[in-house]
Write a protein that holds these residues in place. Structure first.
Motif, PDB file in Angstrom:
ATOM      1  N   CYS A 361       1.238  -1.269   0.082  1.00  0.00           N
ATOM      2  CA  CYS A 361       0.238   0.301  -0.424  1.00  0.00           C
ATOM      3  C   CYS A 361       0.877   1.450  -0.510  1.00  0.00           C
ATOM      4  N   ALA A 362       0.810   2.175  -0.549  1.00  0.00           N
ATOM      5  CA  ALA A 362       0.815   3.690  -0.332  1.00  0.00           C
ATOM      6  C   ALA A 362      -0.430   4.642  -0.144  1.00  0.00           C
ATOM      7  N   PRO A 363       0.975   5.825   0.397  1.00  0.00           N
ATOM      8  CA  PRO A 363      -1.047   7.252   0.618  1.00  0.00           C
ATOM      9  C   PRO A 363      -1.703   7.451  -0.357  1.00  0.00           C
ATOM     10  N   THR A 364      -1.200   7.942  -1.204  1.00  0.00           N
ATOM     11  CA  THR A 364      -1.811   8.298  -2.246  1.00  0.00           C
ATOM     12  C   THR A 364      -2.348   6.851  -3.585  1.00  0.00           C
ATOM     13  N   VAL A 414       2.765   9.564   4.713  1.00  0.00           N
ATOM     14  CA  VAL A 414       1.935   9.048   5.740  1.00  0.00           C
ATOM     15  C   VAL A 414       1.895  10.795   7.592  1.00  0.00           C
ATOM     16  N   ASP A 415       0.575  10.426   7.306  1.00  0.00           N
ATOM     17  CA  ASP A 415       0.866  11.703   9.167  1.00  0.00           C
ATOM     18  C   ASP A 415       0.438  10.568  10.360  1.00  0.00           C
ATOM     19  N   VAL A 416       0.449  11.224  11.344  1.00  0.00           N
ATOM     20  CA  VAL A 416      -0.016  10.622  12.573  1.00  0.00           C
ATOM     21  C   VAL A 416      -1.455  10.043  12.959  1.00  0.00           C
ATOM     22  N   PRO A 417      -2.866  10.381  12.358  1.00  0.00           N
ATOM     23  CA  PRO A 417      -3.385   9.667  12.341  1.00  0.00           C
ATOM     24  C   PRO A 417      -3.729   8.544  11.534  1.00  0.00           C
ATOM     25  N   LEU A 418      -3.424   8.634   9.975  1.00  0.00           N
ATOM     26  CA  LEU A 418      -3.259   7.650   9.094  1.00  0.00           C
ATOM     27  C   LEU A 418      -2.739   6.176   9.346  1.00  0.00           C
ATOM     28  N   PHE A 419      -1.187   6.770  10.398  1.00  0.00           N
ATOM     29  CA  PHE A 419      -0.575   5.947  10.430  1.00  0.00           C
ATOM     30  C   PHE A 419      -1.085   4.666  11.546  1.00  0.00           C
ATOM     31  N   LEU A 420      -1.498   5.634  12.602  1.00  0.00           N
ATOM     32  CA  LEU A 420      -2.330   4.438  13.362  1.00  0.00           C
ATOM     33  C   LEU A 420      -2.678   3.805  13.469  1.00  0.00           C
ATOM     34  N   ALA A 421      -3.954   4.720  12.165  1.00  0.00           N
ATOM     35  CA  ALA A 421      -5.245   3.633  11.981  1.00  0.00           C
ATOM     36  C   ALA A 421      -4.459   2.198  11.000  1.00  0.00           C
ATOM     37  N   LEU A 422      -3.703   2.373  10.599  1.00  0.00           N
ATOM     38  CA  LEU A 422      -3.095   1.368   9.572  1.00  0.00           C
ATOM     39  C   LEU A 422      -2.479   0.688  11.247  1.00  0.00           C
ATOM     40  N   VAL A 423      -1.193   0.996  11.678  1.00  0.00           N
ATOM     41  CA  VAL A 423      -1.143   0.224  12.909  1.00  0.00           C
ATOM     42  C   VAL A 423      -1.880  -0.645  13.871  1.00  0.00           C
ATOM     43  N   VAL A 424      -3.149  -0.172  13.902  1.00  0.00           N
ATOM     44  CA  VAL A 424      -3.977  -0.509  14.941  1.00  0.00           C
ATOM     45  C   VAL A 424      -4.267  -1.670  14.567  1.00  0.00           C
ATOM     46  N   ILE A 434       8.125  -0.081   5.625  1.00  0.00           N
ATOM     47  CA  ILE A 434       8.053   1.135   5.397  1.00  0.00           C
ATOM     48  C   ILE A 434       9.716   1.253   4.676  1.00  0.00           C
ATOM     49  N   ILE A 435       8.690   1.493   3.522  1.00  0.00           N
ATOM     50  CA  ILE A 435       9.541   2.241   2.561  1.00  0.00           C
ATOM     51  C   ILE A 435       9.264   3.828   2.485  1.00  0.00           C
ATOM     52  N   GLY A 436      10.246   4.464   2.037  1.00  0.00           N
ATOM     53  CA  GLY A 436      10.461   5.800   1.852  1.00  0.00           C
ATOM     54  C   GLY A 436      11.826   6.708   1.652  1.00  0.00           C
ATOM     55  N   LEU A 441       9.539  16.066   1.097  1.00  0.00           N
ATOM     56  CA  LEU A 441       9.035  17.214   1.700  1.00  0.00           C
ATOM     57  C   LEU A 441       7.934  16.039   3.203  1.00  0.00           C
ATOM     58  N   ALA A 442       7.491  16.340   4.232  1.00  0.00           N
ATOM     59  CA  ALA A 442       7.400  15.877   5.357  1.00  0.00           C
ATOM     60  C   ALA A 442       5.474  15.747   5.078  1.00  0.00           C
ATOM     61  N   SER A 443       4.632  14.752   5.739  1.00  0.00           N
ATOM     62  CA  SER A 443       3.458  14.834   5.316  1.00  0.00           C
ATOM     63  C   SER A 443       1.965  16.356   5.771  1.00  0.00           C
ATOM     64  N   VAL A 444       1.794  16.154   4.585  1.00  0.00           N
ATOM     65  CA  VAL A 444       0.449  17.035   5.248  1.00  0.00           C
ATOM     66  C   VAL A 444      -0.169  17.282   6.855  1.00  0.00           C
ATOM     67  N   GLY A 445      -0.331  16.071   7.178  1.00  0.00           N
ATOM     68  CA  GLY A 445      -0.980  16.445   8.165  1.00  0.00           C
ATOM     69  C   GLY A 445       0.244  16.313   9.381  1.00  0.00           C
ATOM     70  N   PRO A 446      -0.390  16.435  10.574  1.00  0.00           N
ATOM     71  CA  PRO A 446       0.191  16.342  11.929  1.00  0.00           C
ATOM     72  C   PRO A 446       1.192  15.188  12.170  1.00  0.00           C
ATOM     73  N   GLY A 447       2.771  15.182  12.655  1.00  0.00           N
ATOM     74  CA  GLY A 447       3.486  14.513  13.042  1.00  0.00           C
ATOM     75  C   GLY A 447       5.205  14.220  11.605  1.00  0.00           C
ATOM     76  N   ASN A 448       5.726  12.703  11.997  1.00  0.00           N
ATOM     77  CA  ASN A 448       6.713  13.227  11.152  1.00  0.00           C
ATOM     78  C   ASN A 448       7.380  11.865  11.173  1.00  0.00           C
TER      79      ASN A 448
END
Ligand SMILES: Nc1ncnc2c1ncn2[C@@H]1O[C@H](COP(=O)(O)OP(=O)(O)OP(=O)(O)O)[C@@H](O)[C@H]1O
Length: 724
Positions: A361-364, A414-424, A434-436, A441-448
């Protein structure tokens, strides 16, 4: 004081009613002149008296008109005018017939009895049910009118007032008067500035507790909107104090108040964060640490490092593969052309051969399609993998996805809310790769997430550094690495990378014109299709070389004379227009960043038919706002996408947006040709300017806190205890 003018009169015709309360009306003013009134407000009818405040202007097509910013209606007292008003269907239960009967019965006293069901029942033909209905409808109508007058009276524009009333309903006045901050900030479209102005108008003090809390929340939200999940208490207090014009000590006590009520959470060393984000990062850390152990299952996997096309992994790549195979979680990282995709391919093949079920999978949407093409395996967006729908994610902690291995590409996005949804949503036994490229540029949403995980040292990282994309013409990769290391890129003749310098000091529009030539005629001469294969990337939307100006220039080239274009909601749509979707649309299967081309547009139905790769998708009126022209787009929007050719205009007027990470990300979007067009000093600025500001997040803390490691599902040494 505003400079608004006044217009009052009686509506003599309703000429156009659009969406969201947009109306064009003819009004007979006090001098008996017919004038055009444009307003966004509650539906108006002929015969209604209006008092509007706004500005006079001249529409290029329709001439002089009054654009209302505030508008209130007056209900006529005089029986004949009131009868005409009621006959227009304003009040449920009253049409022309009953309006006439009511006028005949009550005369000029009618307005006073419309809300009184007992009085209404005296009229022949009006029974109890009807009288109750009319009175209720009239009272409701009056309340709506009072609410709109109240909101506008305290400074809200007509369209905002209507929107607030629609959301808050009949209790609007009570709710807003009691707590404008809490009430208004919960309504869509109202921010702190407007809520604050309203509260000031209602007489709230500058040091009112609700104002201070609202201000502090605004500061916290602004920080997470710019990517941070943490801040220092001092920063919050001083930013809040500056925003509201109050003293810092007062704001510091509000920080303490929110901490006491657990609206903010204290981490360590004076750092505080939003509980939801900090908790999310803690959960992510726990899920990753639980997998950062030797994974026994893969000891049996034989790795020969050979690809089906005969390529053999280099030593560095083989080591990376072995690191991944040895652990339940690992990061595979490196710049462009170092072989991330190649290693992923072998990794996926090896795990597949071991009988494990893989999910890629990938974010877009574009990144997932590219992943699928590159690995020859199905890949989806993270949202799709999690079964995203209108009511949230189908897969979650209580209903995990079915996979033994998840490989996620373009993880920098990938930002914090989406990564959280994935890991849970991962089952306990599921491995995660995790490849990248952490320099994108960092994610648009919060986190790093990607950077934090790599920097923590708590999770195995496989780093690729040697450029594998070979060939004398292959300069894009070489120049991208140079930029990433802070070196000015060089134009290399007969290669895939070129710089077209435009003399400085002149008209910045010259850069726009040169970029147009480079992206069309020059690309055509080199065998690229300018419409389908060339993408223009710029740092900003505004200005002479922003997306708006460039899109206009490119549109005139690709759609000369607005060929076949139609207007829908004031926007032009022409067959052939290049467009980009700006939000995920699961119903249409079109995702944020997907590129398409307009096939046809229908002004009557207000629909646009567009082609996305090999599918045609129909966009109805409500979905058109999510489409933008895409001849040019920002580098941020292009994150995770690749194009055969990329043209990047850079001018001095982009100055504050010119930044190394942006340039690096933008030029790594081009696969076969990249051209920088513009001012040499702007190119230098982009290379040397590194925004020192790192995102302040809590993930590294949780990853480094041994106390947080949970017992691993699979027995084995944890990553930190081994020499790997
Ligand atoms: N071991 C190898 N032997 C021969 N060619 C290789 C090897 N590894 C990678 N390559 C080639 O180098 C090029 C870049 O590799 P790859 O696409 O895997 O890198 P990447 O890191 O995914 O790049 P990007 O991030 O730019 O997509 C490809 O053409 C690939 O075939």
């Amino acid at each position: 004081m505003d400079n608004l003018e006044e217009l009052s009169g009686v509506i003599s015709a309703v000429r156009f009613v659009g969406e969201e309360g947009f109306q064009i009306l003819t009004v007979r003013d006090a001098q008996e002149q017919e004038v055009t009134l444009v307003a966004v407000c509650q539906p108006l009818n002929e015969g209604e008296s209006v008092q509007a405040r706004g500005t006079w202007g001249t529409h290029p097509k329709f001439g002089k008109q009054f654009k209302a910013d505030r508008l209130i209606t007056q209900i006529p007292q005089e029986s004949k005018a009131l009868g005409a008003y009621l006959a227009s269907g304003k009040v449920a239960g009253i049409g022309p017939k009953f309006a006439a009967r009511l006028v005949a019965h009550f005369g000029d006293g009618l307005r006073d009895v419309l809300g009184d069901e007992k009085a209404l029942r005296a009229v022949s033909g009006i029974g109890k049910k009807k009288a109750v209905g009319i009175a209720a409808s009239w009272n409701e109508y009056q309340e709506a009118r009072d609410a709109l007058i109240f909101l506008q009276g305290h400074g809200l524009g007509a369209s905002r007032a209507m929107s607030v009333f629609r959301q808050l309903g009949q209790e609007t006045i009570v709710k807003v008067s009691a707590n404008p901050y809490r009430t208004l900030l919960k309504t869509r479209g109202i921010g702190l500035r407007i809520a604050d102005a309203m509260a000031q108008s209602l007489g709230f003090e500058l040091t009112h507790r609700d104002r201070l809390i609202a201000g502090l929340r605004h500061v916290v939200d602004a920080r997470s909107a710019s990517g941070h999940t943490l801040a220092t208490s001092d920063e919050l207090a001083s930013e809040g104090a500056q925003l509201l014009g109050v003293d810092v000590a007062r704001m510091a006590s509000v920080v303490q108040l929110l901490l006491a009520h657990e609206k903010l959470i204290s981490v360590e060393g004076g750092l505080v964060g939003l509980p939801s984000l900090v908790e999310a990062e803690r959960t992510i850390a726990t899920a990753l640490l639980a997998r950062a152990v030797h994974w026994n299952g893969c000891n049996q996997v034989r790795v020969n490092g050979e690809l089906s096309d005969g390529r053999v992994l280099s030593d560095e790549q083989r080591q990376a593969l072995e690191t991944c195979l040895a652990y339940g979680v690992a990061v595979l990282t490196g710049g462009p052309g170092v072989g991330k995709t190649t290693v992923t391919e072998v990794l996926a093949q090896t795990l597949d051969d071991a009988g494990l079920e893989l999910a890629l999978c990938a974010p877009t949407g574009r990144a997932s399609r590219r992943m699928s093409e590159a690995t020859g395996r199905p890949a989806s967006t993270i949202h799709r993998l999690l079964g995203a729908g209108a009511s949230g994610f189908e897969f979650n902690a209580s209903n995990p996805i079915e996979a033994d291995v998840v490989i996620i590409d373009e993880a920098s996005m990938v930002d914090v809310p989406l990564f959280l949804a994935l890991v849970v949503a991962l089952p306990d036994h599921c491995r995660l790769f995790i490849i990248g490229d952490q320099d994108q540029l960092a994610s648009v949403g919060p986190g790093n997430i990607l950077r934090d995980v790599i920097a923590s040292g708590a999770i195995p990282v496989a780093r690729l550094q040697q450029i594998r994309r070979q060939g004398p013409g292959s300069q894009i990769t070489v120049q991208a690495h140079a930029v990433n290391q802070g070196n000015t890129p060089q134009s290399v003749p007969d290669s895939d990378f070129e710089i077209v310098e435009v003399p400085e000091g002149g008209d910045p529009e010259l850069v726009c014109r040169v970029a147009l030539r480079v992206a069309t005629e020059d690309m055509l001469a080199r065998g690229f299709d300018p419409l389908y294969e060339v993408q223009v990337l710029t740092p900003m939307h505004g200005g002479p070389v922003g997306t708006r100006a460039l899109n206009e220039a490119f549109r005139s080239y690709h759609v000369p004379g607005d060929r076949g274009s139609v207007t829908i909601h004031g926007r032009q749509w022409a067959p052939g227009d290049k467009i980009v979707q700006t939000e995920n649309d699961y119903n249409r299967d079109v995702f944020n960043g997907d590129l398409g081309y307009v096939v046809s547009a229908d002004a009557e139905d207000k629909t646009v038919l567009a082609r996305f790769e090999d599918r045609e998708v129909l966009f109805t009126s409500d979905a058109l706002g999510k489409l933008q022209l895409a001849y040019a787009m920002t580098g941020h929007k292009a994150q995770g996408s690749e194009f055969p050719a990329v043209v990047i205009p850079l001018v001095r007027s982009h100055w504050h947006m010119l930044e190394r990470q942006w340039l690096y990300t933008s030029l790594t979007r081009g696969k076969r040709r990249v051209v920088l067009v513009g001012h040499p000093s702007a190119i230098k600025r982009a290379v040397y300017h590194v925004t020192g500001q790192r995102r302040l997040t809590s993930l590294p803390l949780w990853l480094r806190q041994p106390a947080l490691s949970v017992s691993p599902t699979h027995k084995g040494e944890s990553y930190g205890q081994t020499s790997a």
